[in-house]
Design a protein around this motif. Structure first.
Motif, PDB file in Angstrom:
ATOM      1  N   ARG A  24       0.833  -1.216   0.000  1.00 52.74           N
ATOM      2  CA  ARG A  24       0.000   0.000   0.000  1.00 52.74           C
ATOM      3  C   ARG A  24       0.855   1.247   0.000  1.00 52.74           C
ATOM      4  NH1 ARG A  24      -4.611  -1.570   4.444  1.00 52.74           N
ATOM      5  NH2 ARG A  24      -5.716  -3.079   3.156  1.00 52.74           N
ATOM      6  N   ARG A  25       1.889   1.257   0.844  1.00 59.01           N
ATOM      7  CA  ARG A  25       2.782   2.419   0.913  1.00 59.01           C
ATOM      8  C   ARG A  25       3.481   2.636  -0.418  1.00 59.01           C
ATOM      9  NH1 ARG A  25       6.693   2.317   5.670  1.00 59.01           N
ATOM     10  NH2 ARG A  25       4.771   2.757   6.758  1.00 59.01           N
ATOM     11  N   LYS A  53       1.941   6.680  -6.812  1.00 55.77           N
ATOM     12  CA  LYS A  53       0.886   7.604  -7.223  1.00 55.77           C
ATOM     13  C   LYS A  53       1.318   9.053  -6.974  1.00 55.77           C
ATOM     14  CE  LYS A  53      -4.066   8.270  -6.973  1.00 55.77           C
ATOM     15  NZ  LYS A  53      -5.323   7.743  -6.486  1.00 55.77           N
ATOM     16  N   THR A  54       1.984   9.293  -5.854  1.00 52.87           N
ATOM     17  CA  THR A  54       2.471  10.636  -5.535  1.00 52.87           C
ATOM     18  C   THR A  54       3.507  11.089  -6.563  1.00 52.87           C
ATOM     19  OG1 THR A  54       2.069  10.290  -3.188  1.00 52.87           O
ATOM     20  CG2 THR A  54       3.600  12.044  -3.771  1.00 52.87           C
ATOM     21  N   LYS A  55       4.426  10.203  -6.921  1.00 50.69           N
ATOM     22  CA  LYS A  55       5.440  10.543  -7.929  1.00 50.69           C
ATOM     23  C   LYS A  55       4.785  10.852  -9.269  1.00 50.69           C
ATOM     24  CE  LYS A  55       9.187   7.874  -5.896  1.00 50.69           C
ATOM     25  NZ  LYS A  55      10.037   6.678  -6.042  1.00 50.69           N
ATOM     26  N   SER A 106       4.785  14.471 -11.311  1.00 46.18           N
ATOM     27  CA  SER A 106       5.191  14.563 -12.707  1.00 46.18           C
ATOM     28  C   SER A 106       4.136  15.291 -13.529  1.00 46.18           C
ATOM     29  CB  SER A 106       5.421  13.162 -13.271  1.00 46.18           C
ATOM     30  OG  SER A 106       5.737  13.232 -14.632  1.00 46.18           O
ATOM     31  N   ILE A 107       2.868  14.952 -13.287  1.00 43.16           N
ATOM     32  CA  ILE A 107       1.772  15.625 -13.987  1.00 43.16           C
ATOM     33  C   ILE A 107       1.749  17.104 -13.624  1.00 43.16           C
ATOM     34  CG2 ILE A 107      -0.753  15.788 -14.138  1.00 43.16           C
ATOM     35  CD1 ILE A 107      -0.767  12.695 -13.814  1.00 43.16           C
ATOM     36  N   ASN A 108       1.934  17.417 -12.337  1.00 43.18           N
ATOM     37  CA  ASN A 108       1.923  18.807 -11.901  1.00 43.18           C
ATOM     38  C   ASN A 108       3.032  19.616 -12.566  1.00 43.18           C
ATOM     39  OD1 ASN A 108      -0.278  18.356 -10.281  1.00 43.18           O
ATOM     40  ND2 ASN A 108       0.895  18.225  -8.383  1.00 43.18           N
ATOM     41  N   TYR A 109       4.237  19.035 -12.646  1.00 43.40           N
ATOM     42  CA  TYR A 109       5.340  19.740 -13.303  1.00 43.40           C
ATOM     43  C   TYR A 109       5.053  19.955 -14.772  1.00 43.40           C
ATOM     44  CZ  TYR A 109       8.230  19.166  -9.126  1.00 43.40           C
ATOM     45  OH  TYR A 109       8.731  19.221  -7.859  1.00 43.40           O
ATOM     46  N   SER A 110       4.460  18.973 -15.416  1.00 42.55           N
ATOM     47  CA  SER A 110       4.104  19.108 -16.831  1.00 42.55           C
ATOM     48  C   SER A 110       3.073  20.215 -17.017  1.00 42.55           C
ATOM     49  CB  SER A 110       3.544  17.790 -17.369  1.00 42.55           C
ATOM     50  OG  SER A 110       4.514  16.793 -17.347  1.00 42.55           O
ATOM     51  N   ASN A 111       2.085  20.266 -16.140  1.00 39.62           N
ATOM     52  CA  ASN A 111       1.074  21.318 -16.220  1.00 39.62           C
ATOM     53  C   ASN A 111       1.682  22.691 -15.991  1.00 39.62           C
ATOM     54  OD1 ASN A 111      -0.935  19.507 -16.762  1.00 39.62           O
ATOM     55  ND2 ASN A 111      -1.820  19.536 -14.727  1.00 39.62           N
ATOM     56  N   GLU A 112       2.601  22.798 -15.029  1.00 35.18           N
ATOM     57  CA  GLU A 112       3.269  24.077 -14.772  1.00 35.18           C
ATOM     58  C   GLU A 112       4.024  24.538 -16.015  1.00 35.18           C
ATOM     59  OE1 GLU A 112       3.120  26.099 -12.123  1.00 35.18           O
ATOM     60  OE2 GLU A 112       1.932  24.737 -10.915  1.00 35.18           O
ATOM     61  N   ALA A 113       4.765  23.609 -16.633  1.00 37.10           N
ATOM     62  CA  ALA A 113       5.549  23.958 -17.820  1.00 37.10           C
ATOM     63  C   ALA A 113       4.639  24.364 -18.972  1.00 37.10           C
ATOM     64  CB  ALA A 113       6.433  22.782 -18.225  1.00 37.10           C
ATOM     65  N   ALA A 114       3.589  23.598 -19.207  1.00 33.27           N
ATOM     66  CA  ALA A 114       2.668  23.910 -20.300  1.00 33.27           C
ATOM     67  C   ALA A 114       1.983  25.255 -20.064  1.00 33.27           C
ATOM     68  CB  ALA A 114       1.631  22.800 -20.449  1.00 33.27           C
ATOM     69  N   TYR A 115       1.597  25.509 -18.825  1.00 31.05           N
ATOM     70  CA  TYR A 115       0.953  26.784 -18.500  1.00 31.05           C
ATOM     71  C   TYR A 115       1.920  27.944 -18.740  1.00 31.05           C
ATOM     72  CZ  TYR A 115      -1.189  30.535 -15.820  1.00 31.05           C
ATOM     73  OH  TYR A 115      -1.712  31.738 -15.434  1.00 31.05           O
TER      74      TYR A 115
END
Length: 76
Positions: free
Chosen positions: A13-14, A20-22, A26-35
């Protein structure tokens, strides 16, 4: 035997949560870059007179909805 199964289950589970956190980071960084890139292009269009300030504002709001960048939520 049961104790070992519990430990194994907790580890799995951990590990799944860490993965999932990683992935989310990764998605957040991609969104920041695209924005950021879209905002630079948008600003260039505004400066060059190819769009109005009203259009700029509307597109900027749409970009925030689309990319959901963390920094824009803080700075908005």
């Amino acid at each position: 035997c049961t104790f070992l199964k519990i430990l194994c289950l907790r580890f799995r589970r951990r590990k799944a949560m860490e993965d999932k956190t990683k992935e989310q980071l990764s998605i957040n960084y991609s969104n920041e870059a695209a924005y950021y890139i879209s905002q630079q292009i948008l600003l260039s269009l505004l400066v060059e007179g190819k769009i109005t300030e009203e259009e700029y504002t509307k597109i900027e709001q749409k970009n925030r909805e689309t990319f959901k960048p963390f920094l824009s939520r803080i700075m908005a």
